[in-house]
Design an enzyme around this catalytic site. Structure first.
Site, PDB file in Angstrom:
ATOM      1  N   LYS A   1       9.520   4.257   0.993  1.00 46.42           N
ATOM      2  CA  LYS A   1       8.481   5.240   1.333  1.00 46.42           C
ATOM      3  C   LYS A   1       8.994   6.143   2.458  1.00 46.42           C
ATOM      4  CE  LYS A   1       3.467   4.880   2.459  1.00 46.42           C
ATOM      5  NZ  LYS A   1       2.420   3.880   2.819  1.00 46.42           N
TER       6      LYS A   1
ATOM      7  N   SER B   1      -1.586   4.326  -0.043  1.00 43.73           N
ATOM      8  CA  SER B   1      -0.726   5.422   0.299  1.00 43.73           C
ATOM      9  C   SER B   1       0.718   5.255  -0.148  1.00 43.73           C
ATOM     10  CB  SER B   1      -0.766   5.641   1.808  1.00 43.73           C
ATOM     11  OG  SER B   1      -0.154   4.571   2.489  1.00 43.73           O
TER      12      SER B   1
ATOM     13  N   GLY C   1      -4.843  -0.754   4.848  1.00 43.85           N
ATOM     14  CA  GLY C   1      -6.174  -0.839   4.256  1.00 43.85           C
ATOM     15  C   GLY C   1      -6.108  -1.036   2.755  1.00 43.85           C
ATOM     16  N   GLY C   2      -4.865  -1.154   2.244  1.00 47.26           N
ATOM     17  CA  GLY C   2      -4.698  -1.309   0.809  1.00 47.26           C
ATOM     18  C   GLY C   2      -3.491  -0.541   0.279  1.00 47.26           C
ATOM     19  N   SER C   3      -2.700   0.014   1.167  1.00 48.65           N
ATOM     20  CA  SER C   3      -1.693   1.008   0.788  1.00 48.65           C
ATOM     21  C   SER C   3      -0.494   0.472   0.030  1.00 48.65           C
ATOM     22  CB  SER C   3      -1.217   1.762   2.034  1.00 48.65           C
ATOM     23  OG  SER C   3      -2.190   2.708   2.425  1.00 48.65           O
TER      24      SER C   3
ATOM     25  N   LEU D   1      -1.447   9.421   5.547  1.00 44.96           N
ATOM     26  CA  LEU D   1      -1.135   8.057   5.089  1.00 44.96           C
ATOM     27  C   LEU D   1      -2.390   7.211   4.885  1.00 44.96           C
ATOM     28  CD1 LEU D   1       1.836   7.285   7.536  1.00 44.96           C
ATOM     29  CD2 LEU D   1       2.063   7.567   5.076  1.00 44.96           C
TER      30      LEU D   1
END
Lengths: 553, 553
Positions: free
Chosen positions: B136, B211, B233-235, B185
């Protein structure tokens, strides 16, 4: 917005009087009563043997590990042990003012229960069966005060036992004494408007240290063999060092913190820790192992679920000796330690150099002044507003060392930091930690002073650097007794030119005769989460070089 | 105070154009060149086999563990493997817009070096010898961009490799592709004004998630077999789930974060983590083990010095089957999952119930709406000022999901929280964590949805609760592919009455035909620091019940 000081209700003086009456009433329940002691000497350590029975002296001056062994087999009863420590703790209060209350009724009842349990079951209830443990006041006990050193908090009552106490009780401990702490909990001494000043058992003109100074004085006088303190800048280690006992600041998030009362709850920039003070290293170890083995992380999720390591953390050579590389930090480059500290270091290092397998190298201080700037900027990130509120709500006066660490501290920003400023200091903290981590190489532990001298006269403990350094880095750090100030040997370093104001303050403070009898201690420091290694190294050194060089009891 | 949007210098559009030209130029270096693809289907997964060679297809569709085995013995060369993934990644960019740049020159040079090394030394350089890993963009690479999705940051250049990349390179990895991320992000999708929108490989009208959506799309299309994402948070888990691959959000402080670019650096209230996305569970495991085994805590002191556990974390019975208690969370009580998710759960649970040793129980959601209030109050504790500044400095427009999570989020306090407010939310967070911890009992893992549906249409991923819940609790959570949306079976739940606005939004969103082909994934969640157990449970279940039920390649 700070509330105005309270204008109605009882005066702060009457609240303090009430707190002291409560304490005295709890002492009066200890039987048989102690004689009145009128003529208090500078060094109180000879008093117990004039007051206590031979059995009480023998019990209270035993190593906690020995006591545990005797308790677990019924060689001595829990009741005998609790009784002995209650009497010696009551005496300690008379001598050095270290107690907020004793708990004779509950302690003796619990001890009887444990005695019956052992008789009925033929085995101890847990690894701490019958061991009396003393507790700093701000560690919550159900239905008891939780004032944390503030007059305005005098009516706060513990809703439940702190998590750590639940575990210790489950393991068989007997809680019998609660101990003093300073206003704000942020002094390296112990003075509050609730209970006054806690003194050093070996020289009453000196401080017992702080903020766990009630524990330091009580354990120092053998009114406790194992006590619980807390540490965010030296608060376990300063009193342990000043009072000639062992004290460990563990790495963060290993021992339970739930149920403590203090300002700045929720603050995570510099994590406070809880830890033991004890008359022996064995006491420190059994405390840590018992708590970690109880898997406290199941109830308190901020804790780390990793066992207390029992396998050796050191290289062991064929000849049976251990390979240990020790970095010696003689001086942090900011404030030079007084001669008794340097002498203690010198003596230890000379002996270490003669041990096979032990390698001694110099540890150069790396920006310890910057470390203090970082940590003291993060301590009171809200500008000290909670402390101000808690002090001023009752109208009690600011103690000199509260003024010093909050009002006179140029790293405390009026009105508090913004969230972004906290993040910026956090980044600086992590950068510094990474820089410091690079210095270690294959060094196992750092040996260093605990402070810039032995216990100073009251209201003079103004240099935190030798302990707060390791809070910033979150390194486990273990204090142990070594020697005693000897004014005949530990003379003033003539011609020394101080480097800065703090150094000058400390240099000017040292007049050998004022420090007579004071214990001198040193500190072993490990990498983060190498608590077990630090304890193991000290065990080995004690065995090999015969520490401490002077006995206090 | 926010700076005014820049009035001089290049327009944001011209900066974006320049970034895309740089990307395209890097793709053009991949040899042999790919044919131009004109007619893009909804589902792009059939394109690779029309474009790539049989060898390239075979390599890129291999499990990373198989590849590592072949690479370590020289059965295939590093250069062959790098070459195959470079070509497939270039193709993936054409199909779903997931790349910020490819690194063909350095990747092939490194691959040649590794091939020579293996030849000269007769053994691989490390546990990841020759394995291509995609990264990333906001994970720093020396001398390359580090824009983290902001136009105004386009000129930021990595001063050094991020810590994690140093370790992966040391272990033998080949870095060859950098992937897209959204503005701020902080979307569960991937759209930025620099590179546009990253699409779902299996249905181009849907999002790849975010993200780490560049990684999701790239790994989903097998342009990578192992990639690095980040998750607050879930990325990691949203793109893994949306694209039918594995993704692990490890517990905090296990993997190195040093060298990442993002807003809110220094923030510790909700700790971001880094972790793998992979085409196999084996890929996830080798990634974790390699990184933890490299002892990253020595360089980065915020990390925990604990090994990757290799001994079984489960009870094993005489018959060779494992004792696993699985709590099933069907619905978090806030937003009801769409029918394909519930069907996937149903199918898995039915099979689990037939396994000896496996016990399935209901997991009742505990205040998941309150959990969202806490975490979303702590996410932008500075009021989102850094994000606003970073967006507005270039004049680029706010993306819809940036508006959603910052400007329209009523839990973001204008002007930011005070330090005391942050501490108060931190206390609430810890209380909630303690309450949740009490629910576990002897449950080993929780099985639950990854989101309230399969990948939604672009700009519609507005419910984070199924992933952010585990960030708040800091639980390891592992996403795995299960099935695919089938509009013929997964019909709308007629007559359902939504519980609240969020639930209504999600209910209204579901039109089966729009989701055709979308992968459906589930999530296994463990207690804090039980990452190894979560991986082990999934290994066991995959073996026993044959997951995933549908293959994507």
């Amino acid at each position: 917005m700070l509330p105005s000081p309270r204008k109605t209700g009882p005066s702060w003086q009457s609240i303090a009087e009430q707190a002291q009456k409560h304490r005295d009433a709890s002492l009066a329940l200890v039987q048989p009563p102690l004689p009145t002691i009128t003529d208090l000497a500078l060094d109180t350590s000879s008093v117990p043997k004039t007051v206590l029975t031979a059995e009480e002296l023998s019990i209270t001056e035993s190593d906690p590990v020995t006591l545990l062994s005797q308790l677990s087999t019924g060689t001595i009863s829990s009741k005998q042990v609790a009784q002995a420590f209650l009497r010696r703790a009551a005496l300690a209060q008379t001598l050095v003012n270290c107690i907020t209350e004793l708990l004779p009724a509950t302690a003796l009842e619990r001890a009887s229960y444990l005695d019956t349990y052992l008789q009925d079951n033929g085995k101890p209830i847990g690894p701490l069966h019958g061991l009396p443990i003393s507790v700093k006041e701000h560690i919550g006990m159900k239905d008891l005060t939780l004032n944390a050193g503030f007059i305005s908090w005098h009516a706060r009552i513990g809703a439940a036992n702190a998590h750590i106490l639940d575990i210790l009780l489950e393991a068989g401990a007997v809680l019998y004494a609660r101990t003093t702490q300073p206003q704000t909990l942020m002094h390296l001494e112990t003075s509050s408007n609730l209970y006054g000043e806690t003194l050093n058992p070996f020289n009453r003109t000196l401080t017992s240290g702080g903020s766990s100074g009630g524990e330091g004085a009580l354990v120092g006088l053998r009114g406790s063999c194992l006590g619980i303190g807390t540490d965010i800048g030296g608060s376990i280690r300063s009193p342990a060092a000043n009072c000639g006992v062992y004290g460990l600041r563990p790495t963060s998030h290993r021992l339970p913190l739930e149920g403590l009362s203090a300002t700045m709850l929720g603050q995570e920039h510099i994590v406070p820790v809880i830890g033991p003070l004890s008359t022996s290293l064995g006491g420190v170890k059994v405390f840590m192992k018992t708590l970690v083995d109880a898997r406290p992380w199941v109830r308190e999720p901020s804790l780390l679920p990793f066992a207390w390591k029992t396998e050796s953390q050191l290289r062991v050579f064929g000849a049976g000796y251990k390979g240990i590389k020790i970095g010696v930090l003689w001086d942090d480059g900011v404030v030079r330690p007084h001669p008794p500290v340097t002498r203690a270091l010198n003596t230890v290092v000379a002996k270490l150099k003669s041990l096979p397998g032990v390698e001694v190298v110099e540890w150069k201080p790396y920006k310890h002044d910057w470390a203090w700037t970082i940590i003291s900027s993060l301590y009171f990130a809200d500008g000290g507003s909670e402390e101000s509120m808690a002090i001023e709500a009752s109208g009690e006066p600011w103690r000199p060392l509260s003024e010093f660490i909050i009002k006179d501290n140029r790293n405390v920003k009026k009105g508090g930091l913004t969230v972004r400023e906290v993040w910026d200091w956090t980044i600086k903290r992590e950068e510094y930690k990474a820089e410091y981590a690079r210095l270690w190489g294959d060094v196992d532990v750092i040996l260093c002073p605990v402070g810039p001298g032995a216990a100073p006269p009251l209201d003079h403990a103004r240099y935190w650097g030798y302990t707060s350094q390791w809070n910033l880095l979150d390194y486990p750090s273990l204090v142990f007794p070594v020697s005693r100030v000897d004014p005949a040997i530990d003379v003033v370093e003539v011609g020394y030119v101080p480097r800065n104001d703090k150094d000058k303050y400390n240099y000017d403070l040292y007049e050998p005769n004022k420090y007579v009898n004071a214990p001198v201690s040193l500190q072993l420091v490990g990498r983060r989460y190498e608590d077990e290694k630090v304890v193991e190294v000290l065990e080995y050194l004690e065995e090999k070089i015969g520490l401490p060089f002077e006995k206090f009891f």
